[in-house]
Write an enzyme that holds these catalytic residues in place. Structure first.
Site, PDB file in Angstrom:
ATOM      1  N   ASP A 150      34.674  36.616  20.245  1.00  0.00           N
ATOM      2  CA  ASP A 150      34.954  35.431  21.073  1.00  0.00           C
ATOM      3  C   ASP A 150      34.830  34.198  20.194  1.00  0.00           C
ATOM      4  OD1 ASP A 150      34.749  35.212  24.470  1.00  0.00           O
ATOM      5  OD2 ASP A 150      34.784  33.375  23.265  1.00  0.00           O
ATOM      6  N   ASN A 200      46.880  44.951  42.964  1.00  0.00           N
ATOM      7  CA  ASN A 200      46.096  43.851  43.541  1.00  0.00           C
ATOM      8  C   ASN A 200      46.794  43.236  44.749  1.00  0.00           C
ATOM      9  OD1 ASN A 200      43.919  44.141  41.921  1.00  0.00           O
ATOM     10  ND2 ASN A 200      44.186  42.258  40.756  1.00  0.00           N
ATOM     11  N   CYS A 226      40.620  37.396  40.829  1.00  0.00           N
ATOM     12  CA  CYS A 226      41.817  38.232  40.629  1.00  0.00           C
ATOM     13  C   CYS A 226      42.852  38.127  41.747  1.00  0.00           C
ATOM     14  CB  CYS A 226      41.393  39.682  40.467  1.00  0.00           C
ATOM     15  SG  CYS A 226      40.203  39.868  39.162  1.00  0.00           S
ATOM     16  N   THR A 281      43.795  34.892  31.805  1.00  0.00           N
ATOM     17  CA  THR A 281      45.170  34.514  32.182  1.00  0.00           C
ATOM     18  C   THR A 281      45.101  33.750  33.507  1.00  0.00           C
ATOM     19  OG1 THR A 281      45.444  36.660  33.268  1.00  0.00           O
ATOM     20  CG2 THR A 281      46.337  36.462  31.058  1.00  0.00           C
ATOM     21  N   GLY A 324      38.672  36.346  48.059  1.00  0.00           N
ATOM     22  CA  GLY A 324      38.563  35.326  47.019  1.00  0.00           C
ATOM     23  C   GLY A 324      38.421  36.023  45.686  1.00  0.00           C
ATOM     24  N   LYS A 328      31.846  37.605  46.684  1.00  0.00           N
ATOM     25  CA  LYS A 328      31.394  38.899  47.189  1.00  0.00           C
ATOM     26  C   LYS A 328      30.002  39.148  46.618  1.00  0.00           C
ATOM     27  CE  LYS A 328      33.086  42.135  43.796  1.00  0.00           C
ATOM     28  NZ  LYS A 328      33.858  43.336  43.608  1.00  0.00           N
ATOM     29  N   LYS A 371      49.630  46.812  37.726  1.00  0.00           N
ATOM     30  CA  LYS A 371      48.426  46.002  37.939  1.00  0.00           C
ATOM     31  C   LYS A 371      48.631  44.964  39.054  1.00  0.00           C
ATOM     32  CE  LYS A 371      44.689  43.729  37.457  1.00  0.00           C
ATOM     33  NZ  LYS A 371      43.349  44.213  37.653  1.00  0.00           N
ATOM     34  N   PHE A 394      38.970  49.005  51.904  1.00  0.00           N
ATOM     35  CA  PHE A 394      39.599  47.685  51.950  1.00  0.00           C
ATOM     36  C   PHE A 394      40.152  47.340  53.328  1.00  0.00           C
ATOM     37  CE2 PHE A 394      39.633  45.359  47.937  1.00  0.00           C
ATOM     38  CZ  PHE A 394      38.805  46.206  47.242  1.00  0.00           C
ATOM     39  N   GLY A 414      37.043  39.935  57.265  1.00  0.00           N
ATOM     40  CA  GLY A 414      36.090  38.929  56.799  1.00  0.00           C
ATOM     41  C   GLY A 414      36.713  37.555  56.745  1.00  0.00           C
TER      42      GLY A 414
HETATM   43  C1  UGA Z   1      39.690  43.274  42.359  1.00  0.00           C
HETATM   44  C2  UGA Z   1      40.165  44.720  42.467  1.00  0.00           C
HETATM   45  O1  UGA Z   1      39.454  45.400  43.501  1.00  0.00           O
HETATM   46  C3  UGA Z   1      39.954  45.452  41.145  1.00  0.00           C
HETATM   47  O2  UGA Z   1      40.492  46.760  41.221  1.00  0.00           O
HETATM   48  C4  UGA Z   1      40.681  44.676  40.038  1.00  0.00           C
HETATM   49  O3  UGA Z   1      40.473  45.268  38.768  1.00  0.00           O
HETATM   50  C5  UGA Z   1      40.145  43.268  39.990  1.00  0.00           C
HETATM   51  O4  UGA Z   1      40.359  42.645  41.264  1.00  0.00           O
HETATM   52  C6  UGA Z   1      40.891  42.549  38.899  1.00  0.00           C
HETATM   53  O5  UGA Z   1      42.103  42.366  39.009  1.00  0.00           O
HETATM   54  O6  UGA Z   1      40.288  42.292  37.837  1.00  0.00           O
HETATM   55  P1  UGA Z   1      37.297  42.062  42.513  1.00  0.00           P
HETATM   56  O7  UGA Z   1      38.069  40.791  42.577  1.00  0.00           O
HETATM   57  O8  UGA Z   1      36.143  42.170  41.591  1.00  0.00           O
HETATM   58  O9  UGA Z   1      38.282  43.297  42.141  1.00  0.00           O
HETATM   59  O10 UGA Z   1      36.696  42.330  43.953  1.00  0.00           O
HETATM   60  P2  UGA Z   1      37.058  43.177  45.261  1.00  0.00           P
HETATM   61  O11 UGA Z   1      35.933  44.074  45.537  1.00  0.00           O
HETATM   62  O12 UGA Z   1      38.382  43.773  45.174  1.00  0.00           O
HETATM   63  O13 UGA Z   1      37.050  42.020  46.366  1.00  0.00           O
HETATM   64  C7  UGA Z   1      38.002  40.954  46.340  1.00  0.00           C
HETATM   65  C8  UGA Z   1      37.884  40.110  47.575  1.00  0.00           C
HETATM   66  O14 UGA Z   1      38.331  40.820  48.714  1.00  0.00           O
HETATM   67  C9  UGA Z   1      36.465  39.659  47.908  1.00  0.00           C
HETATM   68  O15 UGA Z   1      36.507  38.326  48.346  1.00  0.00           O
HETATM   69  C10 UGA Z   1      36.042  40.576  49.034  1.00  0.00           C
HETATM   70  O16 UGA Z   1      35.076  40.036  49.885  1.00  0.00           O
HETATM   71  C11 UGA Z   1      37.372  40.776  49.744  1.00  0.00           C
HETATM   72  N1  UGA Z   1      37.437  42.019  50.540  1.00  0.00           N
HETATM   73  C12 UGA Z   1      37.451  43.223  49.907  1.00  0.00           C
HETATM   74  C13 UGA Z   1      37.504  41.957  51.923  1.00  0.00           C
HETATM   75  O17 UGA Z   1      37.497  40.857  52.524  1.00  0.00           O
HETATM   76  N2  UGA Z   1      37.606  43.116  52.634  1.00  0.00           N
HETATM   77  C14 UGA Z   1      37.624  44.327  52.032  1.00  0.00           C
HETATM   78  O18 UGA Z   1      37.726  45.352  52.747  1.00  0.00           O
HETATM   79  C15 UGA Z   1      37.538  44.390  50.638  1.00  0.00           C
END
Ligand code: UGA
Length: 434
Positions: A30, A210, A262, A85, A259, A323, A206, A251, A255
């Site tokens: 880095d 998402n 990603c 990115t 956010g 989260k 990818k 998923f 909620g």
């Molecule tokens: C997400 C994807 O789940 C990963 O597979 C991916 O690698 C990552 O983005 C990325 O592109 O790097 P992440 O953003 O860490 O991972 O978190 P998630 O667990 O997916 O949650 C994302 C958002 O969705 C949170 O705000 C969470 O509260 C919300 N969520 C998730 C819900 O409101 N309901 C659900 O059932 C699941």
């Protein structure tokens, strides 16, 4: 194998530490000297369960090291680009300047055959662009460019890296495929499917993954709103549909809207890319719009629960990060909700187990307190924004005695309405009958 990982952000650091733990020799690079100094001293730049110990073990074993320069590149079998990115200001396209700079710098020092891997989330065609940059900078370089997107979730990243549902590799030649197979060989024991595709397909997988997950969440959020109007229960609807293997139960937690670092960025980037090639992704466009509006609307629920006005009232906020198990505040619904509550005249007293330092950078005039009960002292209402484990078993009698009025708005459905009624709360949640 010898791996150089460029970028010690979330993806780079977790992937680097996990590759080292698989037995590879990894150097994480880095430009940020302070970050590297801290990493060398064992201080993690992010909060991720298990990461500090994993890094320490692998540094001790001599498989993982940190650097601010690219001296490890000439000897590397694979060089991963895992730089940020972000959304480009103004238009929402992914900002690829960090990826392109890294490509140029790598190109200058390449020696012998090397696989250059884009791990950052990059739009279709970026691999080809990286290839051009390397060729232009170093005409004699012997290399392949591969796409290998990550699917890590914050808070569960190590587990996701070590036991993934699948690994996706977009490669255009056999030599590169051989190197990638060797890198991921440790996963064979779990029979992890490795999906080999061409580079563009891998890049699109990818974004499509998402965008699909964001759509699933947005779908169930709208069903939740419908449930509230017709007296149905969204958790039961989710269970009822999720048991259908074609739909799947994950998923489907309703909620305050998704956010994080990603989904918001990647859905927007997919929309922009689709528009630019005249293949509009209208479902995803709508998802982006609906989710943005939803985060803002959440404050109205708190205002309604307080009888229509929160002017001069104190609202206790539990959870600020997007989260649990992360300190990440990027695009957290809490930002919209707290700001809207403040605009409506409320004072905010907030607690988050890990996100306060990050929250202070984006939310002003908040009384940040040390624990959940302190956030509720003298509050006219409490709103649960993030479902941290430590909020799940609050002493409800104590909560009630501390608050001015027993009003709770639970945006993550962590409590049962019947139980809350028994304890004398005016309780509202998402998509469930009171
Ligand atoms: C997400 C994807 O789940 C990963 O597979 C991916 O690698 C990552 O983005 C990325 O592109 O790097 P992440 O953003 O860490 O991972 O978190 P998630 O667990 O997916 O949650 C994302 C958002 O969705 C949170 O705000 C969470 O509260 C919300 N969520 C998730 C819900 O409101 N309901 C659900 O059932 C699941």
């Amino acid at each position: 194998m010898r791996v150089t990982m460029i970028g010690t952000g979330y993806v780079g650091l977790v992937s680097g530490a996990c590759f080292a733990d698989f037995g590879h020799e990894v150097v994480c690079v880095d430009k940020d000297e302070t970050k590297i100094e801290k990493l060398e001293a064992g201080v993690m730049p992010i909060y991720e369960p298990g990461l500090e110990a994993l890094v320490a073990e692998n540094v001790k074993a001599g498989r993982l090291s940190f650097s601010t320069d690219l001296t490890s590149v000439p000897n590397a079998d694979a060089v991963f680009i895992a730089v940020g990115t972000p959304s480009r200001r103004g238009d929402g396209f992914a900002d690829l300047s960090y990826v392109y700079n890294a490509s140029e710098e790598i190109a200058r020092v390449l020696e012998g055959y090397t696989v250059v891997v884009t791990k950052s989330t990059v739009p279709v065609g970026t691999g080809t662009e990286v290839e051009q940059i390397i060729k232009k900078t170093n005409a004699g370089a012997e290399f392949s460019v591969v796409s290998n997107p990550e699917f890590l979730r914050e808070g569960a990243a190590i587990q996701d890296f070590k036991r993934p549902d699948r690994v996706v590799v977009g490669a255009e030649d056999d030599r590169a495929i051989k190197v990638m197979r060797e890198l991921y060989r440790p996963l064979y024991i779990n029979e992890t499917p490795i999906v080999f595709t061409n580079r563009s397909t891998s890049e699109l997988i990818k974004y499509a993954a998402n965008a699909f997950l964001a759509t699933k969440i947005t779908f169930i959020n709208e069903v939740a709103d419908l449930c509230e109007k017709v007296g149905a229960n969204v958790q039961e609807v989710a269970k009822g549909i999720g048991l259908d293997g074609r739909i799947g139960s994950k998923f489907l937690h309703a909620g305050p809207g998704y956010g994080g670092s990603c989904f918001p960025k990647d859905t927007l980037a997919l929309v922009r890319t689709a528009q630019s090639v005249n293949a509009p992704a209208r479902i995803v466009e709508t998802v982006v719009e609906v989710n943005d509006a939803r985060k803002k609307q959440m404050a109205d629920r708190v205002i309604a629960a307080c009888g229509g006005s929160i002017e001069g009232k104190t609202i206790g906020v539990l959870g600020l990060t997007f989260k649990p198990n992360t300190d990440d505040m990027r695009d957290s619904p809490a930002i919209d909700i707290v700001s809207a509550l403040q605009s409506a005249g409320a004072k905010i007293s907030a607690y988050d187990p890990a996100g306060v330092e990050e929250a202070k950078l984006v939310l002003n005039d908040v009384d940040y307190v040390e624990g959940p009960y302190q956030a509720l002292e003298g509050a006219d209402a409490v709103v649960i924004i993030t479902e941290w484990d430590e909020f799940r078993a609050l002493d409800l009698e104590r909560v009630k005695s501390l608050m001015k009025a027993p009003i709770m708005v639970d945006l993550r459905n962590i409590y049962r309405p019947a139980e809350m009624a028994e304890h004398g709360f005016e309780y509202s949640s998402i998509g469930r009958p009171a």
